[in-house]
Design a protein around this motif. Structure first.
Motif, PDB file in Angstrom:
ATOM      1  N   ASP A   7       0.866  -1.174   0.000  1.00 26.66           N
ATOM      2  CA  ASP A   7       0.000   0.000   0.000  1.00 26.66           C
ATOM      3  C   ASP A   7       0.903   1.223   0.000  1.00 26.66           C
ATOM      4  OD1 ASP A   7      -2.523   1.386   0.165  1.00 26.66           O
ATOM      5  OD2 ASP A   7      -2.037   1.818   2.260  1.00 26.66           O
ATOM      6  N   HIS A   9       2.049   5.204  -0.396  1.00 25.77           N
ATOM      7  CA  HIS A   9       1.653   6.591  -0.144  1.00 25.77           C
ATOM      8  C   HIS A   9       2.826   7.504  -0.457  1.00 25.77           C
ATOM      9  CE1 HIS A   9      -2.242   5.675   1.750  1.00 25.77           C
ATOM     10  NE2 HIS A   9      -1.618   4.621   2.276  1.00 25.77           N
ATOM     11  N   LYS A  10       2.593   8.782  -0.350  1.00 27.41           N
ATOM     12  CA  LYS A  10       3.626   9.748  -0.701  1.00 27.41           C
ATOM     13  C   LYS A  10       4.819   9.655   0.241  1.00 27.41           C
ATOM     14  CE  LYS A  10       4.353  14.703  -1.474  1.00 27.41           C
ATOM     15  NZ  LYS A  10       3.712  16.048  -1.474  1.00 27.41           N
ATOM     16  N   HIS A  13       5.500   3.467   2.609  1.00 25.55           N
ATOM     17  CA  HIS A  13       5.014   2.272   1.934  1.00 25.55           C
ATOM     18  C   HIS A  13       4.838   1.182   2.989  1.00 25.55           C
ATOM     19  CE1 HIS A  13       5.775   4.305  -1.733  1.00 25.55           C
ATOM     20  NE2 HIS A  13       7.070   4.057  -1.805  1.00 25.55           N
ATOM     21  N   LEU A  60       2.495   7.264  -7.628  1.00 22.04           N
ATOM     22  CA  LEU A  60       3.117   7.028  -6.333  1.00 22.04           C
ATOM     23  C   LEU A  60       4.136   5.897  -6.355  1.00 22.04           C
ATOM     24  CD1 LEU A  60      -0.036   7.269  -4.009  1.00 22.04           C
ATOM     25  CD2 LEU A  60       1.793   8.956  -4.207  1.00 22.04           C
ATOM     26  N   ASP A  97      -3.476   1.039   6.455  1.00 22.52           N
ATOM     27  CA  ASP A  97      -2.443   0.675   5.482  1.00 22.52           C
ATOM     28  C   ASP A  97      -2.176  -0.837   5.477  1.00 22.52           C
ATOM     29  OD1 ASP A  97      -2.371   3.309   4.894  1.00 22.52           O
ATOM     30  OD2 ASP A  97      -0.407   3.714   5.809  1.00 22.52           O
TER      31      ASP A  97
END
Length: 365
Positions: A7, A9-10, A13, A60, A97
């Protein structure tokens, strides 16, 4: 066999590893930075026979996918709707997440033929240049529309040819007309004219770069009747790898040229698909129009369908689907041609104008 879901994200991870039965056996969260990627790869080395699955959010995950591929891992992409459906059916409630990463891993464990990530190659360069050109053309079109109103206010009898503001001779003529006119309207018009000229130089430079790449990497696609460089570039960029389609029918469904069945009992009927990738659909439409205008094999096929009792609309849709099949075969041929060649292409855009113009001279003054 171990499947790892990510998953992304900016800033972070989250990775969750599941075994062949879908049971969670490991979890880690790392920073979405080079050091975090190193820790992630070190964690993966302790697992056997790993398949990595990422949610399909390439803005991303592109850097992460590249690091995983360079390290030798197989990476598959999971569409968001598949992951969301798996999460809703999970025993653990909520959204986090780790839950999302586990859902990604379980989808990859369940589904076959998921899209496989590859290192960026010429197709991504083509898409980036094509999208950038489209943005510049939209900016130029907005300036041209505003400039026409200012020109009408300054001189209602000034005639500007349709689509003429993309030609340097027309721009030079307008610059001469506006050079001696006083007032704020004329000054703003001169600024707009200068911006249009600069955008035109940049658009032409990108088109030359696109032509250079497409003619080398996709010669078979350019052989499709009615297909130009810009249309081919848009098809290549939006297709994002023809190998992810099993056959020409899947490609047609993707671009919206495959009809949708709408029938019951024994009477077979279909209707036009309003879905699919509309940019590819537009390119196929323009290729069909070009074939009819040139009167080559496309026009003969169109006439054949009319003689068989089809309406003009139905015949045109059949022609567009025929071009889709030809484009798919050409993309497959080009992919096979370059299968053993390096995948990375570096192209630099040169925005230096070929010649100086009167508008440039006035702008410099």
């Amino acid at each position: 066999m171990v499947t790892v879901g990510i998953d992304a994200h900016k800033n972070t991870h989250t990775l969750v590893a599941v075994n062949e039965n879908g049971k969670r056996i490991g979890e880690i969260t790392v920073d979405a930075r080079p050091k975090g990627h190193e820790a992630l790869l070190s964690w993966l080395r302790d697992l056997d026979d790993v398949t990595v699955a990422v949610e399909d959010c390439r803005h991303l995950t592109r850097r992460l996918e590249a690091d995983l591929l360079i390290a030798g891992h197989r990476v598959v992409r999971v569409h968001t709707r598949l992951m969301a459906g798996m999460r809703r059916g999970a025993r653990e409630r909520g959204k986090s997440d780790p839950i999302d990463a586990e859902a990604v891993a379980r989808v990859a464990l369940r589904e076959d033929n998921l899209p496989t990530a590859v290192l960026a190659g010429p197709s991504r360069d083509i898409k980036l240049f094509s999208d950038h050109r489209k943005l510049l053309v939209e900016q130029r079109t907005g300036l041209q529309a505003k400039l026409r109103w200012f020109l009408h206010e300054l001189d209602p009898e000034l005639c500007v040819p349709s689509r003429g503001m993309r030609r340097f001779c027309v721009l030079e003529s307008l610059a001469t007309e506006l050079a001696e006119k006083p007032g704020a309207v004329a000054e703003i018009a001169r600024d707009m004219l200068s911006d249009i000229l600069a955008l035109t130089h940049r658009i032409n430079a990108i088109e030359r770069q696109l032509s250079a790449i497409v003619r080398v990497e996709y010669p078979a696609l350019l052989q499709v009747p009615g297909m130009g460089v810009l249309g081919a570039a848009m098809i290549v960029g939006e297709t994002a790898g023809v190998t992810r389609f099993r056959n020409k029918d899947c490609f047609a469904r993707f671009n919206g040229t495959a009809p949708i069945p709408v029938w019951s009992s024994n009477k077979v009927r279909v209707r036009l698909s309003r879905g699919g990738n509309r940019r590819i659909n537009t390119c196929l439409h323009m290729a069909a129009v070009t074939q009819l205008r040139l009167g080559d094999e496309g026009a003969a096929y169109f006439a054949k369908q009319i003689d068989a009792g089809k309406t003009r609309t139905e015949a045109f849709r059949l022609l567009r689907r025929r071009i889709s099949d030809r484009a798919f075969a050409a993309l497959r041929a080009d992919a096979q041609l370059h299968a053993n060649e390096p995948t990375m292409t570096v192209v630099a855009i040169t925005l230096t104008p070929k010649r100086a113009t009167g508008v440039q001279a006035q702008a410099a003054a």
